[in-house]
Write an enzyme that holds these catalytic residues in place. Structure first.
Site, mmCIF file in Angstrom:
data_model
loop_
_atom_site.group_PDB
_atom_site.id
_atom_site.type_symbol
_atom_site.label_atom_id
_atom_site.label_comp_id
_atom_site.label_asym_id
_atom_site.label_seq_id
_atom_site.Cartn_x
_atom_site.Cartn_y
_atom_site.Cartn_z
ATOM 1 N N CYS A 21 0.794 -1.223 0.000
ATOM 2 C CA CYS A 21 0.000 0.000 0.000
ATOM 3 C C CYS A 21 0.833 1.284 0.000
ATOM 4 C CB CYS A 21 -0.933 0.067 1.206
ATOM 5 S SG CYS A 21 -2.123 -1.238 1.309
ATOM 6 N N ARG A 52 6.320 -0.757 -4.417
ATOM 7 C CA ARG A 52 5.971 -1.312 -3.112
ATOM 8 C C ARG A 52 5.035 -2.507 -3.230
ATOM 9 N NH1 ARG A 52 6.657 2.429 1.159
ATOM 10 N NH2 ARG A 52 4.866 1.613 2.261
ATOM 11 N N TRP A 63 -2.797 -2.925 -1.482
ATOM 12 C CA TRP A 63 -2.366 -4.329 -1.495
ATOM 13 C C TRP A 63 -3.357 -5.030 -0.569
ATOM 14 C CZ3 TRP A 63 -0.369 -8.187 1.751
ATOM 15 C CH2 TRP A 63 0.395 -9.183 1.148
ATOM 16 N N ASN A 105 -3.288 2.718 4.921
ATOM 17 C CA ASN A 105 -2.416 1.533 4.876
ATOM 18 C C ASN A 105 -2.492 0.891 6.248
ATOM 19 O OD1 ASN A 105 -1.577 2.592 2.474
ATOM 20 N ND2 ASN A 105 0.465 3.163 3.172
ATOM 21 N N GLU A 146 10.618 -15.496 -6.706
ATOM 22 C CA GLU A 146 9.986 -14.177 -6.712
ATOM 23 C C GLU A 146 9.695 -13.673 -8.119
ATOM 24 O OE1 GLU A 146 11.583 -11.735 -2.830
ATOM 25 O OE2 GLU A 146 13.006 -12.051 -4.437
ATOM 26 N N LYS A 180 7.319 -4.735 -1.920
ATOM 27 C CA LYS A 180 8.712 -4.425 -1.582
ATOM 28 C C LYS A 180 8.871 -4.256 -0.079
ATOM 29 C CE LYS A 180 12.958 -3.083 -2.487
ATOM 30 N NZ LYS A 180 13.894 -4.179 -2.784
#
Ligand code: G6P
Length: 623
Positions: A2, A27, A74, A100, A502, A618
């Protein structure tokens, strides 16, 4: 994870809010939205998916105004849908809020709100409940108040009072249609920074969103609320006390966070490692005393000599760096060292002695689990130190001292240069503690020389990127990959597997080479290549046995090795990736780089979104 951007000034807010979100893309997020106050109402545009989608919405139906807020989400509570994307509104539709973090008691707050008055919730989010709560408190208190100056104070008070009821974490930005040129922010657990401009001010989750506009920043602390106008701001605590914060200069510029000629940030950051490794040790080596100098630890030589045990804690890549550190510190200083997953450490009763030193390793300095481990250690009275990259991040500020990485901004979600910087710093810590104990001047000199030779060796390695690419492209049909290493190269096997997972989404595992025969060997087959990290060191012949065990079962073998190792592996390994020879202590810095490149080139060949891999963030600021 977020991202928040807020703007109040004289320019059109829309482009600034969108630009800020783009800079926070790294992020990680799954939806995005903007709210801009246009005259007497709030215009909002939001959608699931990428910022490009939001940009399109804004282009088709522009929202005008000189103050507003924006957000990348997110998902935690509720699926990534248009409805769940932020901003969220209160019942009146005049207050818009982005958030967030997680409001843990949102269901209870929602219940109480519904019992008290009529509320129509349009999303499944905890954030919308908070917006309704703040809106209700504000509306109740502002009834009959005509003085517009009072409205500003009442909005701040409404947020304060709502947050006093909240259990959970938050970074918040908020606007109200009736209160012109005014945004309010708050933080607890999710970073929030105020950017101070000329006749304009900003709010953001991190400075990279706003560094193109201003390099003057105020880093908010947990439980801070901030009222922001064009030409002033006022910080107060959740308890209502006035804050006294200083303005800091952001260390990097907008130029530093550009991709330049590189197709991806990850590749740029891999190629920055000769410089970042150099910066991690700049001014920290003393050839005269054959040791390291780490003033930021804030510890006297006597205190350092008294350290009886070390705990290294972190998550993901930082944890793997800690694992290299464990080998190094024990080898160089013989101080018992343990690595703990931050998420486990903070909840368990690890036996600790009074002379234990806890290191929280974190690129962002904001990872919730690592921060939790740090705070828990402090609660129990242990000295805590940070190894962080982001200057003035929460971990850096809350620890008793530490060592900054000085690696510059890392934007690629898959950590690369921060890992090698962390490993270098842990080597310096091992060297420093070792030289205070039994490590000889000759051994100290040897480590310093090996460290100083690293940047040039990394340059040399990077020149082989195309060869590594050719190897990676051979394996586009692999169903997954196994990584093996021993001693200091075992954590590199873990880190290489993590990089591959990843960004390629391929299944990958890392193991100590010898563990192969205790289970993993059952997986070996022609479609599952094994990558062995085998410099020609003291355990080379042992590794060779394991390589033969895989080969006998028709598993393809890729070996990362030195020139002399390559000579011994000819005809045994299917593919060889060469690294320059170096002292064992610094070898992990060299062996990891070709594997970062290997994962990168394979991900590109598979058409993956290298810098923004699916589902990842991130900086993970929730538990
Ligand atoms: C996330 C990132 C990883 C990173 C980890 C720890 O999971 O995707 O790349 O290693 O967080 O981050 P930190 O900022 O604490 O080093």
């Amino acid at each position: 994870m977020c991202g928040i951007v807020g703007y109040v000034g004289r320019a059109e807010a829309g482009p600034i809010l969108l630009d800020g979100l783009r800079r926070l893309e790294y992020r990680g997020y799954d939806s995005a939205g903007v709210a801009i106050v246009d005259g007497d109402h709030v215009e909002t545009r939001k959608c699931a998916g990428r910022i490009a989608g939001l940009s399109k919405l804004m282009a088709e139906d522009p929202a005008a105004g000189t103050y507003g807020i924006s957000h990348t989400r997110w998902a935690t509570h509720g699926k990534p849908t248009d409805q769940n994307a932020h901003p969220h509104f209160d019942e009146s539709g005049k207050l818009a809020l982005v958030h967030n973090g997680v409001i843990e008691n949102y269901a209870q707050i929602r219940e109480t709100l519904l019992q008290e008055s009529e509320h129509h919730f349009k999303s499944e989010t905890d954030t919308e409940v908070l917006a309704h709560l703040v809106g209700k408190i504000y509306d109740d208190s502002a009834k009959g108040v005509t003085d517009p100056r009072r409205h500003k104070a009442l909005l701040v008070e409404a947020l304060r009072s709502a947050l006093q009821q909240v259990i959970g974490t938050y970074g918040i930005a908020m606007v109200h249609a009736d209160i012109p040129d005014f945004i309010v922010g708050a933080r607890r657990g999710s970073p929030l920074v105020l950017g101070v401009g000329k006749d304009e001010n900003f709010l953001a989750s991190d400075v990279s969103a706003i560094v193109a506009y201003t390099r003057d920043a105020v880093y908010l602390n947990d439980f801070d609320l901030v009222a922001v106008e064009r030409d002033k701001f006022e910080i107060s605590s959740l308890a209502g006390e006035r804050g006294n914060h200083s303005i800091s200069k952001v260390e990097f510029t907008a130029e530093d966070i550009k991709k330049g000629d590189y197709p991806h940030y990850m590749l740029k950051e891999i190629f920055e490692q000769p410089g970042s490794v150099c910066d991690a040790m700049r001014g920290r080596l003393s050839l005269e005393e054959c040791t390291a100098k780490l003033g930021g630890l804030n510890m006297t030589p006597a205190q350092l000599r008294d350290v009886g045990r070390i705990v290294l804690t972190g998550c993901g890549t930082a944890l793997h760096a800690g694992m290299v550190g464990e080998y190094l510190i024990e080898q160089l200083a013989q101080v018992p060292t343990e690595v703990e997953y931050a998420s486990e450490f903070r909840h368990r009763n690890t036996p600790m002695t009074r002379d234990t030193l806890v290191f929280a390793i974190s690129q962002s300095g904001e990872t919730a689990d690592t921060l939790g481990a740090l705070r828990e250690s402090q609660r129990k009275g242990y000295r805590t130190l940070g190894v962080c990259n982001n200057v003035a991040s929460t971990i850096a500020r809350e620890s008793d001292g530490g060592v900054y990485m000085h690696a510059g901004p890392e934007i690629g979600v898959a950590a690369t240069k921060s890992f090698t910087s962390q490993v270098v710093i842990l080597t310096l810590i091992g060297l420093l503690l070792g030289r205070m104990r039994h490590l000889s001047t000759a051994e100290g000199t040897c480590i310093i020389e090996a460290l100083e030779a690293l940047p040039e060796k990394i340059e040399q390695l990077l020149k082989t990127s195309d060869q590594i690419k050719a190897v990676a492209q051979k394996y586009v049909d692999a169903t997954g990959m196994l990584f093996f290493g021993r001693q200091l190269n075992f954590p590199i096997a873990l880190e290489a597997a993590l990089k591959l997972k990843e960004i390629t989404y391929l299944y990958a595992e890392g193991h100590p080479s010898a563990e192969l025969k205790h289970g993993v060997i059952a997986l070996v087959k022609p479609e599952l290549p094994s990558v062995f990290i085998v410099p020609d060191d003291a355990v080379f012949s042992k590794n060779l046995n394991n390589i033969e065990q895989v080969r006998a079962r028709k598993g393809p073998i890729i070996a990362v090795t030195t020139e002399s190792g390559a000579a011994k592996l000819k005809g045994i390994a299917d593919d060889l990736i060469l690294v320059p020879d170096a002292d064992d202590a610094v070898m992990p810095v060299l062996t990891v780089i070709p594997l970062q490149l290997f994962a990168y080139h394979l991900a590109v060949a598979l058409g993956r979104d290298v810098d923004k891999p699916r589902n990842l963030a991130k900086s993970v600021t929730v538990e």
